[in-house]
Motif scaffolding. Sequence first.
Motif, PDB file in Angstrom:
ATOM      1  N   ASP A 225       0.829  -1.193   0.000  1.00  0.00           N
ATOM      2  CA  ASP A 225       0.000   0.000   0.000  1.00  0.00           C
ATOM      3  C   ASP A 225       0.872   1.254   0.000  1.00  0.00           C
ATOM      4  O   ASP A 225       2.080   1.200  -0.296  1.00  0.00           O
ATOM      5  CB  ASP A 225      -0.947  -0.011   1.199  1.00  0.00           C
ATOM      6  N   GLN A 226       0.268   2.368   0.367  1.00  0.00           N
ATOM      7  CA  GLN A 226       0.957   3.641   0.319  1.00  0.00           C
ATOM      8  C   GLN A 226       2.135   3.705   1.299  1.00  0.00           C
ATOM      9  O   GLN A 226       3.171   4.307   1.007  1.00  0.00           O
ATOM     10  CB  GLN A 226      -0.036   4.768   0.625  1.00  0.00           C
ATOM     11  N   TYR A 240       0.515   8.369  -4.937  1.00  0.00           N
ATOM     12  CA  TYR A 240       0.109   6.959  -4.878  1.00  0.00           C
ATOM     13  C   TYR A 240      -1.211   6.798  -5.620  1.00  0.00           C
ATOM     14  O   TYR A 240      -2.162   7.574  -5.400  1.00  0.00           O
ATOM     15  CB  TYR A 240      -0.040   6.512  -3.430  1.00  0.00           C
ATOM     16  N   ASP A 241      -1.246   5.806  -6.494  1.00  0.00           N
ATOM     17  CA  ASP A 241      -2.466   5.493  -7.229  1.00  0.00           C
ATOM     18  C   ASP A 241      -2.632   3.988  -7.254  1.00  0.00           C
ATOM     19  O   ASP A 241      -1.659   3.263  -7.510  1.00  0.00           O
ATOM     20  CB  ASP A 241      -2.392   6.042  -8.649  1.00  0.00           C
ATOM     21  N   GLU A 242      -3.820   3.488  -6.970  1.00  0.00           N
ATOM     22  CA  GLU A 242      -4.046   2.036  -6.863  1.00  0.00           C
ATOM     23  C   GLU A 242      -3.871   1.304  -8.180  1.00  0.00           C
ATOM     24  O   GLU A 242      -3.754   0.079  -8.192  1.00  0.00           O
ATOM     25  CB  GLU A 242      -5.457   1.772  -6.317  1.00  0.00           C
ATOM     26  N   GLY A 243      -3.824   2.012  -9.284  1.00  0.00           N
ATOM     27  CA  GLY A 243      -3.664   1.351 -10.578  1.00  0.00           C
ATOM     28  C   GLY A 243      -2.363   1.670 -11.285  1.00  0.00           C
ATOM     29  O   GLY A 243      -2.217   1.320 -12.462  1.00  0.00           O
ATOM     30  N   PRO A 294       0.829  -1.720  -6.674  1.00  0.00           N
ATOM     31  CA  PRO A 294      -0.237  -1.638  -5.674  1.00  0.00           C
ATOM     32  C   PRO A 294      -0.894  -3.007  -5.460  1.00  0.00           C
ATOM     33  O   PRO A 294      -1.064  -3.793  -6.403  1.00  0.00           O
ATOM     34  CB  PRO A 294      -1.216  -0.626  -6.267  1.00  0.00           C
ATOM     35  N   LYS A 296      -3.888  -3.783  -4.941  1.00  0.00           N
ATOM     36  CA  LYS A 296      -5.165  -3.963  -5.642  1.00  0.00           C
ATOM     37  C   LYS A 296      -4.966  -4.494  -7.052  1.00  0.00           C
ATOM     38  O   LYS A 296      -5.777  -5.281  -7.559  1.00  0.00           O
ATOM     39  CB  LYS A 296      -5.910  -2.633  -5.679  1.00  0.00           C
ATOM     40  N   ASP A 300      -6.700  -7.880  -8.318  1.00  0.00           N
ATOM     41  CA  ASP A 300      -7.607  -7.879  -9.473  1.00  0.00           C
ATOM     42  C   ASP A 300      -7.234  -8.940 -10.491  1.00  0.00           C
ATOM     43  O   ASP A 300      -8.087  -9.363 -11.305  1.00  0.00           O
ATOM     44  CB  ASP A 300      -7.608  -6.505 -10.136  1.00  0.00           C
TER      45      ASP A 300
END
Length: 492
Positions: A225-226, A240-243, A294, A296, A300
């Motif tokens: 994470d961040q 920071y961006d989850e994608g 990230p 996520k 995914d």
Amino acid sequence: MFEAIVGFTVLLSIPAAFVWGSVLFAARSAPRGRYSHMHGHHLAWGAALSTAGIVVMALTAWSTHEDQHYDDFGSTMTALAGVMGGTLLILGLGPFTPWLLGVLGRNAVRLPPAFRLAARHMADKPARTAPAVATTMSATAVAVAVMIIAVAVTAQARAEYQPPARPSTLVVEGFSAGQAATVRAAVQHELSGAPIAQNNRQRETGYLSVRTFDHSVWTEAYIGDQALLHYLTGDPSTPYDEGTAVVVTADDEEADSAQIQYTFSTTDHSPSAKTIPAITVRPTDPRVGGVFIPAKVIQDLGFHLEPEQLIIDPSFHRTSAIEQERLDRRLGETAVTYLERGFQAPTGWLYFVAAVALIALAGALTATRLAGSRRVLLRVSGGSAATLRSLVTCRAAFSAACGTAMGASAGCVIGLLLAWPMTAPIAWDPPPRAPFETPWTPIATLVAGLPILAAAIAALASPRWLTRLDLTSSPMLPTSPGSRWASPTSKP
């Protein structure tokens, strides 16, 4: 592990056998008396062996002098050949030990007055004293060579050192998924208030790698994470961006995308791929880098994540060695901790040098005991205890000086030549060969310190301990400066 121990034992036993052979060679070639001459063929054999050893070491040094990749097995065999060359040099010096004692004994008048009798006594029976002096010579040569090689290897290791974490970072790893909660609770208890960044791994047994646009492959990506991203960059303002992936590198190239290749089974040889946008960030420490994905994005793809590392960011808490030890005691065998403290120079070789130096000292004291008899010392000393101690002290210093002078000369040749094969790089992109300073001060301390230490022990020890007892007589020993003679069996 067992095979490594056996291999290391074999590697050491071969040179040890040659070094022991130099002592036997010295005993075999030594004449029986001071005025007896050595057979020329012993010296010829010794010179031939020493010359062959120097040639072998010179060839190994030349074959590994370039800053290029060397095969792991080939460099090991080359280093072993160099070690064998060094042992040949020591072996060849065996017959030169009694030769040196004989030369000094016959020319004792040219020595300082304090060492004239010592030189004559050491040369009276070289068959007895030469093996002990050869032991001092061999041990000193090994000690000096190890000192030089250790300094060279340490300098090269320092130049090649790549820290796995930022300075003062505590990394906790080696725990299973079921123990992750227990380990995290232990870290929080011992480092109260310190934020924990978590690096994850996929639970599945498949394959996961990341490739950037410049074809760099990051097989071990940081997934988290961040908090993990801010630890990697050392900058809390990093976006920071989850994608979006983040390539943390000190290189000048910019990455605008990252391709994730993955499989869910080790038997699947056709991996799937997904490309995501990426940015490039410069780290605070140019030696630390990686690619951040990230969590996520990986989830995914269908992966389940579990903790792999718990990281204490030094930007918020600089862990001390005492805190690490306290955490180690609490965790026990559950997990492994690592505290990045920079390059730590190895010190194990110091204990080896100290042990070998003790062997050299023992050889000098043994030569002192074997040089002549108490009857000779008593006749020369005139019954004075102080004179007797002075004679024994000079013997010890003289025997140690003879051994260390020859051994240090051989050890310097061995160490300087073997520094090349011992630091041959095996990495595919090796750094330049790191320069190093020859430890002349420690070498001089060893060479000068051993005779001084041997003389000090001889001066403080009882003359009975450092002189050989005649089997055919019961000599009288001075027991104190106030009494001229006392029988070994007399009562005060």
